[in-house]
Design an enzyme around this catalytic site. Sequence first.
Site, mmCIF file in Angstrom:
data_model
loop_
_atom_site.group_PDB
_atom_site.id
_atom_site.type_symbol
_atom_site.label_atom_id
_atom_site.label_comp_id
_atom_site.label_asym_id
_atom_site.label_seq_id
_atom_site.Cartn_x
_atom_site.Cartn_y
_atom_site.Cartn_z
ATOM 1 N N SER A 26 38.764 44.612 33.838
ATOM 2 C CA SER A 26 39.197 43.786 34.961
ATOM 3 C C SER A 26 40.498 43.036 34.714
ATOM 4 O O SER A 26 41.158 42.640 35.674
ATOM 5 C CB SER A 26 38.101 42.778 35.305
ATOM 6 O OG SER A 26 37.724 42.062 34.146
ATOM 7 N N ASP A 76 39.372 32.374 37.823
ATOM 8 C CA ASP A 76 38.032 32.360 38.415
ATOM 9 C C ASP A 76 36.921 32.122 37.393
ATOM 10 O O ASP A 76 35.757 32.381 37.673
ATOM 11 C CB ASP A 76 37.779 33.674 39.177
ATOM 12 C CG ASP A 76 37.877 34.900 38.267
ATOM 13 O OD1 ASP A 76 38.059 34.732 37.045
ATOM 14 O OD2 ASP A 76 37.764 36.033 38.773
ATOM 15 N N HIS A 90 38.765 35.423 34.515
ATOM 16 C CA HIS A 90 40.084 36.074 34.436
ATOM 17 C C HIS A 90 41.196 35.036 34.510
ATOM 18 O O HIS A 90 40.992 33.938 35.010
ATOM 19 C CB HIS A 90 40.235 37.077 35.584
ATOM 20 C CG HIS A 90 39.086 38.036 35.646
ATOM 21 N ND1 HIS A 90 38.024 37.868 36.497
ATOM 22 C CD2 HIS A 90 38.817 39.134 34.913
ATOM 23 C CE1 HIS A 90 37.151 38.832 36.295
ATOM 24 N NE2 HIS A 90 37.593 39.610 35.339
#
Length: 375
Positions: A38, A343, A346
Amino acid sequence: MELKLLFALAFLLLTFVSGVSSGSSHYYFTSMFTLGDSHIDTGNFPIMARAINFPAWVNNPPYGMTFFGRPTGRQCDGRVIVDFMAEEFGLPFLPPSLANSSDVSRGVNFAVGGATAIAVDFFEKNKLVPFKLLNNSLDVQVGWFQDLRPSICNKTKGSRRCFNKSLFMVGEFGVNDYNFFWMANKTEDQVRSYVPSVVKRIALAVERLIEDGAAHVVVPGNPPSGCLPSVLVSRQTPDKAAYDHVGCLRGVNGVVEHHNKLLRKTVGGLRAKYPHATIIFADFYTPIYKMLENPRHFGLLASGVLKACCGTGGGAYNWNASTFCGMPGVAACPDPSAYVSWDGVHYTEAVNRYISEGWLNGTYAEPPILRAMRN
Ligand SMILES: *[C@@H]1O[C@H](CO)[C@@H](O)[C@H](O)[C@H]1NC(C)=O
Ligand SMILES: *[C@@H]1O[C@H](CO)[C@@H](O)[C@H](O)[C@H]1NC(C)=O
Ligand SMILES: *[C@@H]1O[C@H](CO)[C@@H](O)[C@H](O)[C@H]1NC(C)=O
Ligand SMILES: *[C@@H]1O[C@H](CO)[C@@H](O)[C@H](O)[C@H]1NC(C)=O
Ligand SMILES: *[C@@H]1O[C@H](CO)[C@@H](O)[C@H](O)[C@H]1NC(C)=O
Ligand SMILES: *[C@@H]1O[C@H](CO)[C@@H](O)[C@H](O)[C@H]1NC(C)=O
Ligand SMILES: *[C@@H]1O[C@H](CO)[C@@H](O)[C@H](O)[C@H]1NC(C)=O
Protein backbone atom coordinates in the site's frame (compact mmCIF):
# COMPACT_ATOMS: atom_id res chain seq x y z
CA MET A 1 23.52 28.78 -44.97
CA GLU A 2 20.23 30.37 -44.21
CA LEU A 3 20.12 32.42 -41.06
CA LYS A 4 17.07 30.58 -39.77
CA LEU A 5 18.77 27.22 -40.16
CA LEU A 6 21.89 28.53 -38.44
CA PHE A 7 19.84 29.63 -35.48
CA ALA A 8 18.14 26.27 -35.33
CA LEU A 9 21.49 24.48 -35.39
CA ALA A 10 22.92 26.73 -32.69
CA PHE A 11 19.89 26.06 -30.55
CA LEU A 12 20.24 22.30 -31.03
CA LEU A 13 23.93 22.45 -30.17
CA LEU A 14 23.26 24.50 -27.08
CA THR A 15 20.64 22.10 -25.78
CA PHE A 16 22.94 19.21 -26.58
CA VAL A 17 25.86 20.78 -24.73
CA SER A 18 23.79 21.78 -21.71
CA GLY A 19 22.33 18.26 -21.60
CA VAL A 20 25.81 16.79 -21.46
CA SER A 21 27.26 19.27 -18.99
CA SER A 22 24.50 18.67 -16.44
CA GLY A 23 25.81 15.11 -16.37
CA SER A 24 22.42 13.48 -16.63
CA SER A 25 19.20 13.59 -18.47
CA HIS A 26 16.11 13.39 -16.34
CA TYR A 27 14.68 11.27 -19.09
CA TYR A 28 17.15 8.42 -18.78
CA PHE A 29 14.58 5.99 -17.43
CA THR A 30 12.00 5.40 -20.11
CA SER A 31 9.74 3.19 -17.98
CA MET A 32 9.17 1.99 -14.41
CA PHE A 33 7.92 -1.37 -13.15
CA THR A 34 7.15 -1.44 -9.47
CA LEU A 35 6.16 -4.16 -7.01
CA GLY A 36 5.12 -3.53 -3.43
CA ASP A 37 2.27 -2.87 -1.02
CA SER A 38 0.00 0.00 0.00
CA HIS A 39 2.88 2.44 0.42
CA ILE A 40 3.16 2.66 -3.37
CA ASP A 41 -0.13 1.15 -4.63
CA THR A 42 -1.72 3.44 -7.24
CA GLY A 43 -5.08 1.68 -7.34
CA ASN A 44 -4.74 -2.11 -7.42
CA PHE A 45 -6.20 -2.69 -3.98
CA PRO A 46 -9.68 -1.32 -4.74
CA ILE A 47 -9.80 -3.43 -7.91
CA MET A 48 -8.92 -6.63 -6.01
CA ALA A 49 -11.22 -5.74 -3.13
CA ARG A 50 -14.16 -5.03 -5.44
CA ALA A 51 -13.86 -8.51 -6.95
CA ILE A 52 -14.59 -10.07 -3.54
CA ASN A 53 -16.95 -7.35 -2.26
CA PHE A 54 -14.46 -6.28 0.39
CA PRO A 55 -14.91 -2.65 1.47
CA ALA A 56 -12.14 -0.39 0.21
CA TRP A 57 -12.33 2.70 2.40
CA VAL A 58 -9.55 4.20 0.31
CA ASN A 59 -12.17 4.85 -2.39
CA ASN A 60 -13.71 7.56 -0.22
CA PRO A 61 -12.72 11.13 0.54
CA PRO A 62 -10.62 12.57 2.10
CA TYR A 63 -8.15 10.18 0.35
CA GLY A 64 -6.59 12.21 -2.46
CA MET A 65 -7.55 15.59 -0.94
CA THR A 66 -4.10 17.20 -1.30
CA PHE A 67 -3.12 16.34 -4.84
CA PHE A 68 -5.60 14.54 -7.08
CA GLY A 69 -8.62 16.17 -5.47
CA ARG A 70 -10.43 12.80 -5.40
CA PRO A 71 -9.72 9.26 -4.22
CA THR A 72 -7.53 7.35 -6.71
CA GLY A 73 -6.85 4.16 -4.77
CA ARG A 74 -3.68 5.62 -3.30
CA GLN A 75 -3.52 5.20 0.48
CA CYS A 76 -2.50 8.82 0.87
CA ASP A 77 -3.75 12.39 0.76
CA GLY A 78 -1.87 12.80 -2.52
CA ARG A 79 1.06 11.32 -4.38
CA VAL A 80 2.96 8.20 -3.32
CA ILE A 81 6.71 7.67 -3.71
CA VAL A 82 6.53 6.21 -7.24
CA ASP A 83 4.47 9.20 -8.39
CA PHE A 84 7.28 11.58 -7.43
CA MET A 85 9.76 9.34 -9.24
CA ALA A 86 7.61 9.22 -12.38
CA GLU A 87 7.45 13.04 -12.30
CA GLU A 88 11.22 13.24 -11.97
CA PHE A 89 11.73 11.02 -15.04
CA GLY A 90 9.05 12.76 -17.10
CA LEU A 91 6.90 9.61 -17.12
CA PRO A 92 3.14 9.41 -16.65
CA PHE A 93 1.84 8.28 -13.26
CA LEU A 94 2.03 4.49 -13.27
CA PRO A 95 -1.29 2.79 -13.96
CA PRO A 96 -2.20 -0.02 -11.57
CA SER A 97 -1.54 -3.31 -13.37
CA LEU A 98 -5.00 -4.71 -12.62
CA ALA A 99 -6.65 -1.83 -14.47
CA ASN A 100 -5.56 -3.51 -17.74
CA SER A 101 -4.22 -0.27 -19.16
CA SER A 102 -3.80 -0.41 -22.92
CA ASP A 103 -0.43 1.34 -22.76
CA VAL A 104 2.14 -0.25 -20.50
CA SER A 105 5.18 0.75 -22.54
CA ARG A 106 6.17 3.43 -20.02
CA GLY A 107 5.54 1.25 -17.04
CA VAL A 108 2.99 -0.21 -14.73
CA ASN A 109 2.58 -0.64 -10.99
CA PHE A 110 1.97 -4.14 -9.62
CA ALA A 111 1.93 -3.05 -5.96
CA VAL A 112 -1.21 -3.87 -3.96
CA GLY A 113 -2.21 -2.86 -0.47
CA GLY A 114 -1.75 -5.68 2.03
CA ALA A 115 0.84 -7.54 -0.06
CA THR A 116 3.25 -9.83 1.77
CA ALA A 117 6.66 -11.22 0.85
CA ILE A 118 5.64 -14.70 2.01
CA ALA A 119 2.88 -16.41 -0.04
CA VAL A 120 -0.61 -15.96 1.45
CA ASP A 121 -1.34 -19.67 1.89
CA PHE A 122 1.40 -19.77 4.57
CA PHE A 123 -0.57 -17.32 6.71
CA GLU A 124 -3.87 -19.06 6.03
CA LYS A 125 -2.67 -22.67 6.52
CA ASN A 126 -0.97 -21.77 9.79
CA LYS A 127 -4.08 -19.89 10.95
CA LEU A 128 -2.05 -16.74 11.50
CA VAL A 129 -4.82 -14.51 10.17
CA PRO A 130 -8.51 -14.77 11.04
CA PHE A 131 -9.59 -13.71 7.54
CA LYS A 132 -9.07 -14.56 3.88
CA LEU A 133 -6.13 -12.71 2.34
CA LEU A 134 -6.03 -11.27 -1.16
CA ASN A 135 -3.67 -13.35 -3.29
CA ASN A 136 -1.21 -10.57 -4.06
CA SER A 137 2.09 -11.58 -2.49
CA LEU A 138 5.47 -10.78 -4.02
CA ASP A 139 5.75 -14.01 -6.06
CA VAL A 140 2.27 -13.39 -7.50
CA GLN A 141 3.28 -9.85 -8.48
CA VAL A 142 6.40 -11.18 -10.22
CA GLY A 143 4.06 -13.56 -12.06
CA TRP A 144 1.93 -10.60 -13.18
CA PHE A 145 5.06 -8.94 -14.54
CA GLN A 146 6.03 -12.09 -16.40
CA ASP A 147 2.54 -12.38 -17.88
CA LEU A 148 2.75 -8.79 -19.09
CA ARG A 149 6.34 -9.00 -20.29
CA PRO A 150 5.66 -10.26 -23.85
CA SER A 151 3.48 -7.24 -24.57
CA ILE A 152 6.43 -4.98 -23.67
CA CYS A 153 9.35 -7.03 -24.88
CA ASN A 154 9.50 -10.02 -27.20
CA LYS A 155 11.83 -12.83 -26.21
CA THR A 156 13.94 -12.57 -29.30
CA LYS A 157 17.66 -12.04 -29.62
CA GLY A 158 18.68 -8.95 -27.68
CA SER A 159 15.43 -8.86 -25.74
CA ARG A 160 17.38 -8.32 -22.53
CA ARG A 161 17.95 -4.77 -23.77
CA CYS A 162 14.22 -4.04 -23.52
CA PHE A 163 14.53 -3.14 -19.87
CA ASN A 164 17.97 -1.50 -19.89
CA LYS A 165 16.38 1.87 -19.38
CA SER A 166 13.66 0.73 -17.00
CA LEU A 167 13.66 1.33 -13.30
CA PHE A 168 12.36 -1.58 -11.23
CA MET A 169 11.34 -1.34 -7.61
CA VAL A 170 10.81 -4.31 -5.31
CA GLY A 171 9.24 -3.10 -2.12
CA GLU A 172 8.78 -2.23 0.45
CA PHE A 173 7.89 -5.82 1.45
CA GLY A 174 7.83 -7.21 4.97
CA VAL A 175 5.67 -4.68 6.80
CA ASN A 176 2.52 -6.74 6.27
CA ASP A 177 4.24 -10.07 7.00
CA TYR A 178 5.57 -8.86 10.35
CA ASN A 179 2.27 -7.15 11.15
CA PHE A 180 0.41 -10.45 10.73
CA PHE A 181 2.90 -12.20 13.04
CA TRP A 182 2.52 -9.47 15.66
CA MET A 183 -1.27 -9.58 15.39
CA ALA A 184 -1.12 -13.35 15.95
CA ASN A 185 0.50 -12.57 19.33
CA LYS A 186 3.94 -13.90 18.41
CA THR A 187 6.76 -12.79 20.68
CA GLU A 188 9.49 -10.47 19.45
CA ASP A 189 11.89 -13.42 19.08
CA GLN A 190 9.31 -15.34 17.10
CA VAL A 191 8.63 -12.42 14.75
CA ARG A 192 12.39 -11.92 14.37
CA SER A 193 12.79 -15.57 13.37
CA TYR A 194 10.80 -14.91 10.16
CA VAL A 195 13.14 -12.13 8.97
CA PRO A 196 15.47 -14.43 6.97
CA SER A 197 12.60 -15.99 5.01
CA VAL A 198 11.06 -12.57 4.24
CA VAL A 199 14.43 -11.23 3.05
CA LYS A 200 15.08 -14.39 1.03
CA ARG A 201 11.80 -13.95 -0.86
CA ILE A 202 12.67 -10.34 -1.69
CA ALA A 203 16.09 -11.44 -2.96
CA LEU A 204 14.56 -14.22 -5.09
CA ALA A 205 12.16 -11.73 -6.68
CA VAL A 206 15.03 -9.36 -7.50
CA GLU A 207 16.91 -12.27 -9.11
CA ARG A 208 13.89 -13.30 -11.19
CA LEU A 209 13.52 -9.74 -12.47
CA ILE A 210 17.24 -9.43 -13.28
CA GLU A 211 17.09 -12.71 -15.15
CA ASP A 212 14.17 -11.24 -17.08
CA GLY A 213 16.28 -8.24 -18.10
CA ALA A 214 16.01 -5.73 -15.24
CA ALA A 215 19.21 -3.70 -15.03
CA HIS A 216 18.27 -1.11 -12.37
CA VAL A 217 16.44 -2.33 -9.28
CA VAL A 218 15.56 -0.32 -6.18
CA VAL A 219 15.02 -2.40 -3.04
CA PRO A 220 13.52 -0.33 -0.21
CA GLY A 221 13.87 -1.44 3.39
CA ASN A 222 11.04 -1.17 5.90
CA PRO A 223 9.86 2.03 7.60
CA PRO A 224 9.69 2.11 11.42
CA SER A 225 6.34 0.34 11.97
CA GLY A 226 6.74 0.89 15.71
CA CYS A 227 6.05 4.60 15.16
CA LEU A 228 2.70 4.12 13.37
CA PRO A 229 -0.38 5.40 15.23
CA SER A 230 -2.24 2.12 14.48
CA VAL A 231 0.58 0.01 15.97
CA LEU A 232 1.09 2.37 18.91
CA VAL A 233 -2.59 1.93 19.81
CA SER A 234 -2.86 -1.82 19.25
CA ARG A 235 0.34 -2.55 21.19
CA GLN A 236 -0.07 0.15 23.85
CA THR A 237 1.61 -0.73 27.14
CA PRO A 238 2.11 1.00 30.50
CA ASP A 239 5.75 -0.12 30.42
CA LYS A 240 7.69 3.11 29.76
CA ALA A 241 10.81 1.17 28.84
CA ALA A 242 8.97 -0.23 25.82
CA TYR A 243 9.16 3.24 24.17
CA ASP A 244 12.17 5.03 22.73
CA HIS A 245 13.13 8.74 22.81
CA VAL A 246 10.50 9.76 20.26
CA GLY A 247 7.76 7.51 21.64
CA CYS A 248 8.04 4.60 19.18
CA LEU A 249 7.86 0.94 20.23
CA ARG A 250 11.36 -0.48 20.61
CA GLY A 251 10.37 -4.13 20.11
CA VAL A 252 8.55 -3.59 16.82
CA ASN A 253 11.32 -1.35 15.47
CA GLY A 254 13.97 -3.80 16.65
CA VAL A 255 12.58 -6.38 14.24
CA VAL A 256 12.42 -3.74 11.49
CA GLU A 257 16.07 -2.82 12.06
CA HIS A 258 17.06 -6.47 11.92
CA HIS A 259 15.14 -6.83 8.62
CA ASN A 260 16.81 -3.74 7.16
CA LYS A 261 20.28 -4.87 8.19
CA LEU A 262 19.85 -8.32 6.66
CA LEU A 263 18.22 -6.91 3.51
CA ARG A 264 21.04 -4.41 3.00
CA LYS A 265 23.60 -7.19 3.37
CA THR A 266 21.66 -9.43 0.98
CA VAL A 267 21.49 -6.62 -1.60
CA GLY A 268 25.29 -6.39 -1.31
CA GLY A 269 25.50 -10.09 -2.15
CA LEU A 270 23.23 -9.63 -5.17
CA ARG A 271 25.44 -6.79 -6.47
CA ALA A 272 28.40 -9.15 -6.44
CA LYS A 273 26.39 -11.87 -8.19
CA TYR A 274 25.00 -9.53 -10.90
CA PRO A 275 27.72 -6.95 -11.53
CA HIS A 276 26.07 -5.73 -14.76
CA ALA A 277 22.98 -4.65 -12.81
CA THR A 278 22.62 -1.66 -10.50
CA ILE A 279 20.88 -2.74 -7.31
CA ILE A 280 19.98 0.11 -4.99
CA PHE A 281 19.14 -0.28 -1.31
CA ALA A 282 16.72 2.48 -0.32
CA ASP A 283 16.50 3.47 3.34
CA PHE A 284 12.85 3.93 4.37
CA TYR A 285 13.70 4.04 8.10
CA THR A 286 16.19 6.85 8.74
CA PRO A 287 14.24 9.60 6.93
CA ILE A 288 11.12 8.90 9.03
CA TYR A 289 13.14 9.03 12.26
CA LYS A 290 14.78 12.27 11.13
CA MET A 291 11.32 13.80 10.81
CA LEU A 292 10.10 12.44 14.14
CA GLU A 293 13.19 13.70 15.92
CA ASN A 294 13.18 17.16 14.42
CA PRO A 295 9.62 17.89 13.23
CA ARG A 296 9.95 21.70 13.03
CA HIS A 297 12.86 21.43 10.63
CA PHE A 298 10.50 19.65 8.24
CA GLY A 299 7.55 21.99 8.77
CA LEU A 300 5.74 19.36 10.85
CA LEU A 301 3.58 19.98 13.91
CA ALA A 302 5.73 19.07 16.88
CA SER A 303 2.62 18.13 18.87
CA GLY A 304 1.26 15.83 16.20
CA VAL A 305 4.21 13.78 15.17
CA LEU A 306 2.72 10.41 16.20
CA LYS A 307 -0.89 11.40 15.42
CA ALA A 308 -2.86 10.32 12.38
CA CYS A 309 -4.00 13.32 10.35
CA CYS A 310 -7.14 11.48 9.26
CA GLY A 311 -8.64 9.50 12.11
CA THR A 312 -10.65 9.68 15.30
CA GLY A 313 -10.14 9.50 19.02
CA GLY A 314 -7.76 12.39 19.54
CA GLY A 315 -5.09 11.83 22.17
CA ALA A 316 -1.50 11.13 21.30
CA TYR A 317 -2.30 8.98 18.22
CA ASN A 318 -5.77 9.96 16.92
CA TRP A 319 -6.42 6.37 15.89
CA ASN A 320 -9.35 4.07 16.52
CA ALA A 321 -9.37 0.69 14.80
CA SER A 322 -13.14 0.72 14.38
CA THR A 323 -13.52 4.28 13.05
CA PHE A 324 -10.75 5.14 10.63
CA CYS A 325 -10.03 7.30 7.60
CA GLY A 326 -12.43 6.87 4.68
CA MET A 327 -15.33 5.86 6.92
CA PRO A 328 -18.33 8.20 7.07
CA GLY A 329 -17.75 11.16 9.34
CA VAL A 330 -14.01 10.67 9.77
CA ALA A 331 -12.31 13.95 8.97
CA ALA A 332 -8.74 14.86 8.05
CA CYS A 333 -6.66 17.50 9.77
CA PRO A 334 -6.72 20.85 7.89
CA ASP A 335 -3.05 20.63 6.85
CA PRO A 336 -1.85 17.08 6.10
CA SER A 337 1.61 18.40 5.20
CA ALA A 338 2.14 19.14 8.93
CA TYR A 339 1.74 15.42 9.76
CA VAL A 340 3.89 12.33 9.29
CA SER A 341 1.03 9.85 9.34
CA TRP A 342 -1.87 10.34 6.98
CA ASP A 343 -4.32 7.66 8.15
CA GLY A 344 -2.51 5.94 11.01
CA VAL A 345 -0.94 3.33 8.70
CA HIS A 346 0.39 5.29 5.70
CA TYR A 347 2.41 8.47 5.29
CA THR A 348 1.30 11.86 4.06
CA GLU A 349 2.23 13.12 0.61
CA ALA A 350 4.70 15.52 2.26
CA VAL A 351 6.58 12.57 3.77
CA ASN A 352 6.45 10.62 0.49
CA ARG A 353 7.98 13.59 -1.30
CA TYR A 354 10.83 13.86 1.20
CA ILE A 355 11.53 10.13 0.97
CA SER A 356 11.52 10.05 -2.81
CA GLU A 357 13.87 13.05 -2.92
CA GLY A 358 16.16 11.24 -0.53
CA TRP A 359 16.16 8.14 -2.71
CA LEU A 360 16.61 10.01 -5.98
CA ASN A 361 19.20 12.47 -4.93
CA GLY A 362 20.19 12.36 -1.35
CA THR A 363 21.65 10.23 1.31
CA TYR A 364 18.90 7.65 1.73
CA ALA A 365 19.75 5.37 -1.17
CA GLU A 366 22.92 3.44 -1.96
CA PRO A 367 23.64 4.66 -4.60
CA PRO A 368 21.18 7.56 -5.10
CA ILE A 369 18.93 6.69 -8.05
CA LEU A 370 19.85 9.81 -10.05
CA ARG A 371 23.51 8.90 -9.77
CA ALA A 372 22.93 5.25 -10.64
CA MET A 373 21.26 6.13 -13.88
CA ARG A 374 24.36 7.89 -15.18
CA ASN A 375 26.40 4.71 -14.91
C1 LIG B 1 -8.60 -7.12 -16.55
O1 LIG B 1 -8.55 -8.26 -17.38
C2 LIG B 1 -8.83 -9.49 -16.71
C3 LIG B 1 -8.56 -10.65 -17.66
O2 LIG B 1 -9.11 -10.40 -18.89
C4 LIG B 1 -10.28 -9.45 -16.22
O3 LIG B 1 -10.60 -10.63 -15.53
C5 LIG B 1 -10.45 -8.24 -15.29
O4 LIG B 1 -11.80 -8.12 -14.89
C6 LIG B 1 -10.00 -6.96 -15.95
N1 LIG B 1 -9.98 -5.91 -14.94
C7 LIG B 1 -10.56 -4.72 -15.09
C8 LIG B 1 -10.44 -3.76 -13.96
O5 LIG B 1 -11.17 -4.42 -16.09
C1 LIG C 1 -2.23 -17.28 -5.85
O1 LIG C 1 -2.00 -17.08 -7.23
C2 LIG C 1 -0.96 -17.90 -7.72
C3 LIG C 1 -0.64 -17.47 -9.15
O2 LIG C 1 -1.79 -17.29 -9.89
C4 LIG C 1 -1.40 -19.36 -7.61
O3 LIG C 1 -0.36 -20.20 -8.09
C5 LIG C 1 -1.67 -19.66 -6.14
O4 LIG C 1 -2.17 -20.97 -6.01
C6 LIG C 1 -2.69 -18.70 -5.57
N1 LIG C 1 -2.78 -18.90 -4.13
C7 LIG C 1 -3.94 -18.89 -3.47
C8 LIG C 1 -3.88 -19.10 -1.99
O5 LIG C 1 -5.00 -18.72 -4.04
C1 LIG D 1 5.62 -9.47 -29.72
O1 LIG D 1 5.23 -10.40 -30.68
C2 LIG D 1 3.84 -10.64 -30.75
C3 LIG D 1 3.59 -11.77 -31.75
O2 LIG D 1 4.38 -11.62 -32.88
C4 LIG D 1 3.12 -9.34 -31.13
O3 LIG D 1 1.73 -9.55 -31.15
C5 LIG D 1 3.46 -8.28 -30.08
O4 LIG D 1 2.90 -7.04 -30.46
C6 LIG D 1 4.96 -8.12 -29.96
N1 LIG D 1 5.23 -7.21 -28.86
C7 LIG D 1 6.11 -6.22 -28.94
C8 LIG D 1 6.32 -5.39 -27.72
O5 LIG D 1 6.72 -5.99 -29.95
C1 LIG E 1 21.88 -3.50 -21.87
O1 LIG E 1 21.90 -4.72 -21.20
C2 LIG E 1 22.75 -5.69 -21.75
C3 LIG E 1 22.55 -6.98 -21.02
O2 LIG E 1 22.52 -6.79 -19.65
C4 LIG E 1 24.18 -5.18 -21.71
O3 LIG E 1 25.03 -6.13 -22.30
C5 LIG E 1 24.25 -3.86 -22.47
O4 LIG E 1 25.54 -3.32 -22.37
C6 LIG E 1 23.25 -2.88 -21.94
N1 LIG E 1 23.24 -1.69 -22.75
C7 LIG E 1 23.18 -0.48 -22.26
C8 LIG E 1 23.12 0.64 -23.24
O5 LIG E 1 23.17 -0.25 -21.04
C1 LIG F 1 -3.89 -11.93 21.15
O1 LIG F 1 -3.96 -11.50 22.49
C2 LIG F 1 -5.07 -10.65 22.80
C3 LIG F 1 -4.92 -10.16 24.21
O2 LIG F 1 -4.55 -11.20 25.06
C4 LIG F 1 -6.36 -11.43 22.54
O3 LIG F 1 -7.47 -10.59 22.79
C5 LIG F 1 -6.39 -11.88 21.09
O4 LIG F 1 -7.54 -12.67 20.85
C6 LIG F 1 -5.15 -12.68 20.74
N1 LIG F 1 -5.11 -12.91 19.30
C7 LIG F 1 -4.83 -14.10 18.77
C8 LIG F 1 -4.87 -14.18 17.27
O5 LIG F 1 -4.53 -15.09 19.42
C1 LIG G 1 -13.65 3.75 18.88
O1 LIG G 1 -14.78 4.00 18.08
C2 LIG G 1 -15.91 3.24 18.46
C3 LIG G 1 -17.00 3.43 17.41
O2 LIG G 1 -17.12 4.79 17.08
C4 LIG G 1 -16.33 3.64 19.85
O3 LIG G 1 -17.45 2.87 20.27
C5 LIG G 1 -15.17 3.40 20.82
O4 LIG G 1 -15.49 3.87 22.10
C6 LIG G 1 -13.92 4.10 20.33
N1 LIG G 1 -12.77 3.68 21.15
C7 LIG G 1 -12.02 4.54 21.78
C8 LIG G 1 -10.90 3.96 22.58
O5 LIG G 1 -12.18 5.73 21.72
C1 LIG H 1 18.94 17.12 -6.42
O1 LIG H 1 19.93 17.96 -5.89
C2 LIG H 1 20.20 19.10 -6.70
C3 LIG H 1 21.37 19.85 -6.12
O2 LIG H 1 21.41 19.75 -4.74
C4 LIG H 1 18.91 19.96 -6.77
O3 LIG H 1 19.12 21.05 -7.59
C5 LIG H 1 17.79 19.11 -7.34
O4 LIG H 1 16.58 19.82 -7.34
C6 LIG H 1 17.61 17.83 -6.54
N1 LIG H 1 16.63 16.98 -7.20
C7 LIG H 1 15.72 16.29 -6.49
C8 LIG H 1 14.80 15.44 -7.29
O5 LIG H 1 15.65 16.31 -5.28
